[in-house]
Design an enzyme around this catalytic site. Structure first.
Site, PDB file in Angstrom:
ATOM      1  N   CYS A 114      53.665  34.244  40.460  1.00  0.00           N
ATOM      2  CA  CYS A 114      53.229  35.352  41.315  1.00  0.00           C
ATOM      3  C   CYS A 114      53.779  35.262  42.731  1.00  0.00           C
ATOM      4  O   CYS A 114      53.864  36.272  43.436  1.00  0.00           O
ATOM      5  CB  CYS A 114      51.709  35.415  41.356  1.00  0.00           C
ATOM      6  SG  CYS A 114      50.959  35.739  39.741  1.00  0.00           S
ATOM      7  N   HIS A 254      49.723  39.985  47.247  1.00  0.00           N
ATOM      8  CA  HIS A 254      49.883  40.016  45.798  1.00  0.00           C
ATOM      9  C   HIS A 254      48.650  40.674  45.206  1.00  0.00           C
ATOM     10  O   HIS A 254      47.514  40.320  45.528  1.00  0.00           O
ATOM     11  CB  HIS A 254      50.048  38.593  45.268  1.00  0.00           C
ATOM     12  CG  HIS A 254      49.905  38.469  43.784  1.00  0.00           C
ATOM     13  ND1 HIS A 254      50.523  39.320  42.900  1.00  0.00           N
ATOM     14  CD2 HIS A 254      49.181  37.594  43.025  1.00  0.00           C
ATOM     15  CE1 HIS A 254      50.201  38.989  41.674  1.00  0.00           C
ATOM     16  NE2 HIS A 254      49.391  37.940  41.722  1.00  0.00           N
ATOM     17  N   ASN A 284      48.329  44.059  37.740  1.00  0.00           N
ATOM     18  CA  ASN A 284      48.924  42.821  38.233  1.00  0.00           C
ATOM     19  C   ASN A 284      50.206  42.525  37.463  1.00  0.00           C
ATOM     20  O   ASN A 284      50.160  42.094  36.317  1.00  0.00           O
ATOM     21  CB  ASN A 284      47.914  41.673  38.069  1.00  0.00           C
ATOM     22  CG  ASN A 284      48.460  40.330  38.504  1.00  0.00           C
ATOM     23  OD1 ASN A 284      49.628  40.193  38.861  1.00  0.00           O
ATOM     24  ND2 ASN A 284      47.613  39.306  38.461  1.00  0.00           N
TER      25      ASN A 284
END
Length: 327
Positions: A114, A254, A284
């Site tokens: 990520c 994020h 996501n």
């Protein structure tokens, strides 16, 4: 050395298929609204059977180059942050460069989970300053191919998307990365993982399908560690940039979970109105969420000279980081 680096172009691409929470909640036996209350997600994009990671990344890169208004032949390097390349070997970045018509550009994949986009951005900024030539950074993932649909923790979160930015030289020394902090914590290595497929456990007849899919071993611990990493890295990046949180015009975190980045923003003292959010409609997509959010935010209100934005991420590994970007 180039005195500054300009984030000159932004682009993104997402698959056509929209998957609403109701579909996943029905599959998992969850009550309506359960996913949105816990994550902030209402919908996400999932790739179709014929979609390819490299094609999605190429589309995002093409939009970013067009937005930058430069000749594609000027791009000297392509960095692709991804956890889901088309193949384990070869890397997918050369295919993206080829698709964009960049035969002379270097191209590599970066696996930073990520936080991969932030690592790629830091490397790109350094290359542009040292070489004075533009770099294309793309982050893309097809996480729907790695979701264990029976595991609630991962099935409700993950999505497919690509985002891209073009970095070019600038005469403005206050443009580019003003403060960066990158971090890792290998003691938490196994919280998010795919057990099989690497050299430690290669594919074979004794490997179960479930071992090739993503698993989150401890969602509560992951939540806490993400808040810790993103908050700490952000505070240090702001300090290195010589800025207070009040100077941040946009906070682009994020998009792991809305509760995570809301906690981080409030801990830092960032105004809630400054937080850029794409999670509700796009879910996501790991490393792709920050450049996706940048592209969407720029399309809504272009980044202006003098703006200072804060980027932050944390994910598997654990890896994390934050960057303050000047325009």
């Amino acid at each position: 050395m180039t005195p500054g680096v300009r984030l000159a172009g932004f682009g993104h691409a997402v698959p056509a298929r929209i998957v609403l929470n109701a579909e996943i909640e029905a599959d998992l036996g969850l009550e309506p609204g359960w996913i949105e209350r816990r994550t902030g997600i209402r919908a996400r994009r999932w790739a179709g059977p014929d979609d390819r990671l490299s094609a999605l990344a190429t589309e995002a890169g093409r939009h970013a180059i067009a937005d930058a208004g430069i000749d594609p032949a000027e791009i000297a390097l392509v960095l692709l942050a991804t956890s889901t390349p088309d193949h384990l070997l070869p890397p997918s970045a050369p295919l993206v460069a080829h698709g964009l018509g960049l035969p002379q550009a270097g191209a590599i994949d970066l696996a930073g989970a990520c936080a991969g986009f932030l690592y790629a951005l830091a490397l790109a900024d350094g290359f542009v300053r040292a070489q004075g030539r533009p770099v294309l950074v793309v982050a893309a993932n097809l996480l729907s191919r790695r979701i264990n649909r029976a595991e609630r923790a991962s099935a409700i979160l993950f999505a497919d998307a690509a985002g891209a930015v073009v970095l070019t030289p600038s005469e403005n020394p206050a443009a580019g990365l003003l403060g960066v902090d990158l971090a890792s914590d290998g003691s938490r290595y196994g919280i998010v993982r795919i057990d099989a497929g690497g050299s430690a456990k290669p594919f074979g007849p004794d490997v179960a399908v479930e071992e090739t899919l993503m698993t989150i071993a401890d969602g509560k611990q992951l939540f806490a560690e993400a808040v810790r990493l993103m908050t700490g890295c952000s505070a240090r990046a702001l300090e290195r940039a010589g800025l207070k949180a009040e100077a941040v015009s946009r906070f682009v975190p994020h998009q792991a979970n809305a509760r995570i980045f809301d906690l981080v923003g409030r801990s830092l003292g960032v105004d809630d109105a400054a937080v850029v959010r794409s999670i509700a409609d796009y879910g996501n997509s790991s490393a792709a969420t920050i450049p996706l959010s940048l592209s969407l935010s720029h399309a809504q209100r272009p980044f202006a000279p003098g703006e200072r934005i804060l980027l932050a991420a944390a994910g598997a590994g654990l890896t994390g980081g934050a960057a303050v970007v000047g325009f």
